[in-house]
Motif scaffolding. Structure first.
Motif, mmCIF file in Angstrom:
data_model
loop_
_atom_site.group_PDB
_atom_site.id
_atom_site.type_symbol
_atom_site.label_atom_id
_atom_site.label_comp_id
_atom_site.label_asym_id
_atom_site.label_seq_id
_atom_site.Cartn_x
_atom_site.Cartn_y
_atom_site.Cartn_z
ATOM 1 N N GLY A 142 0.784 -1.234 0.000
ATOM 2 C CA GLY A 142 0.000 0.000 0.000
ATOM 3 C C GLY A 142 0.814 1.281 0.000
ATOM 4 N N CYS A 177 2.263 4.795 7.180
ATOM 5 C CA CYS A 177 1.815 5.715 8.249
ATOM 6 C C CYS A 177 2.111 5.179 9.647
ATOM 7 N N HIS A 183 -3.428 4.678 12.813
ATOM 8 C CA HIS A 183 -3.883 4.974 11.449
ATOM 9 C C HIS A 183 -4.388 3.673 10.805
ATOM 10 N N SER A 185 -4.502 2.557 7.928
ATOM 11 C CA SER A 185 -3.704 1.941 6.857
ATOM 12 C C SER A 185 -2.704 0.926 7.413
ATOM 13 N N ALA A 188 -4.466 -2.304 7.580
ATOM 14 C CA ALA A 188 -4.774 -2.721 6.203
ATOM 15 C C ALA A 188 -3.524 -3.279 5.530
ATOM 16 N N GLN A 189 -2.391 -2.636 5.757
ATOM 17 C CA GLN A 189 -1.142 -3.134 5.173
ATOM 18 C C GLN A 189 -0.753 -4.475 5.807
#
Ligand SMILES: *Cc1c(COP(=O)(O)O)cnc(C)c1O
Length: 384
Positions: A142, A177, A183, A185, A188-189
């Motif tokens: 990402g 991030c 965060h 992300s 998600a990563q």
């Protein structure tokens, strides 16, 4: 000890960076003990000449303090460390498409692979040397810089598993991030990273995994896996909002070379942007933007001189700046700290960065300059 520069006719610092190796060891000990608590080893990232601190000296200190790997951006940086005598595991991750991988294989340097093209070139270098190349497959989770896109990942993994000339040592990615804990992300990563690892397992590979930079090393033990890759925190700069016991390793200092009294109404430096509102004493300091003091700090910086903060008057020039000392008169040769540890109210690289809208990484990395002398200080091992 002078580093790199020419023989000097002065011993007082003109523009000097002092790197505290005991601070580096302290920071690495903190980071590697956090990593060890999750069963992970520590790769000290010493790219860009150790973020401007000197890769060789920092690497040595980091390995003494518990790091077991070294990480660099380019193969040239890795080879320089091998030439300096480092035999430890080393990973290099970014070169131009024409890079010659033969020296990497010959000198046992691990390289990152993001595409089947890179894989093929490394495999042929390995065949030429007659030894398997050690590679870390990089998945883009990402950040969208290097790393293999998810849709090409199964093909890359399959090709790597079938390639007899390489050993797949690692699987890795980089967070966008991590310096903003919480965060979305980050998770998600991490999820995409887990999916990518499943593909590897299905192909019969179970390499070590690494994802965490300094920020994630400090805040996300669940993402330590088998190896962490801290950079900035090794140098004592804290990338996360929470307080951490890190010690800035770099101090930037100079000396007073001239003092003079000026009357109210006189202006200072180019453009006459600063005018004395009262009679005052000025101290001239021989550092400027050629030495790493951003000109955009003009009118917005102070230095530490004789134990107190004093404002810089007017514009920062190429080679000099002027400090307003009021009715105090510093001795010629008095130490001037431009930035340092922050103790006793000293300015810090982080403060400079915040003032001009950048990050402290850029400030310290920008201190590697031919005219800036670099000196190392240390303390006995058992006292740090
Ligand atoms: C520079 C870098 C690091 C270290 O990051 P810090 O934020 O300095 O801890 C880790 N991994 C990669 C791929 C890097 O480029």
């Amino acid at each position: 000890m002078l580093w790199g520069g020419p023989v000097s006719v002065t011993s007082l610092p003109r523009a000097e960076v002092v790197v505290d190796l005991a601070a580096v060891r302290h920071n690495v000990r903190l980071l590697s003990s956090r990593a060890a608590a999750s069963g992970a080893e520590t790769m000290a990232v010493v790219k860009a000449d150790g973020y401007g601190h000197g890769a060789v000296r920092v690497a040595r200190a980091a390995l003494e303090a518990g790091a077991t790997w070294l990480g660099v951006a380019s193969l040239d940086e890795a080879l320089a460390l091998r030439r300096a005598g480092f035999t430890t595991r080393m990973l290099s991750w970014l070169d131009t498409p024409d890079v010659d991988y033969v020296p990497a294989v010959r000198h046992d340097i691990d390289v990152s692979v993001s595409s089947t093209r890179e894989l093929a070139r490394i495999a042929s270098a390995a065949a030429e040397v007659g030894r398997r190349a050690r590679i870390h497959l990089k998945i883009d989770t990402g950040l969208s810089r290097n790393g293999c896109p998810a849709e090409l990942w199964p093909e890359l993994v399959k090709a790597a598993a079938a390639e007899g000339n390489v050993e797949v040592v690692g699987m890795w990615s980089h967070l966008a991030c991590a310096d903003e804990p919480g965060h979305p992300s980050i998770d998600a990563q991490a999820k995409r990273f887990a999916t990518a690892y499943d593909v590897m397992r299905d192909a019969g590979l179970s390499p070590l995994r690494h994802l965490a930079n300094s920020a994630a090393t400090l805040t996300r033990p669940d993402l330590h896996f088998e190896l962490v890759r801290p950079g900035i925190a090794i140098y004592g700069l804290n990338p996360v909002p929470q307080r951490e016991d890190l010690r800035p390793a770099m101090t930037f200092r100079s000396s007073v070379v001239l003092t003079k009294r000026i009357s109210a109404g006189e202006s200072v430096s180019y453009g006459r942007t600063w005018t004395a509102s009262r009679d005052t004493t000025l101290a001239l300091v021989p550092v400027g933007y050629a030495d790493g003091v951003p000109r955009t700090l003009s009118g917005r910086m102070s230095v530490w001189l004789d134990g107190v903060r004093r404002p810089v008057a007017g514009r920062v020039c190429m080679d000099q700046l002027v400090v307003d000392c009021g009715d105090d008169e510093p001795e010629l040769g008095a130490e001037v700290v431009l930035f340092g540890t922050g103790e006793n109210g000293m300015p810090t690289a982080t403060e400079w960065a915040e003032t001009i809208g950048t990050i402290d990484y850029e400030i310290v990395t920008g201190m590697y300059r031919p005219r800036v002398r670099r000196r190392y200080v240390d303390a006995p091992r058992d006292s740090v």
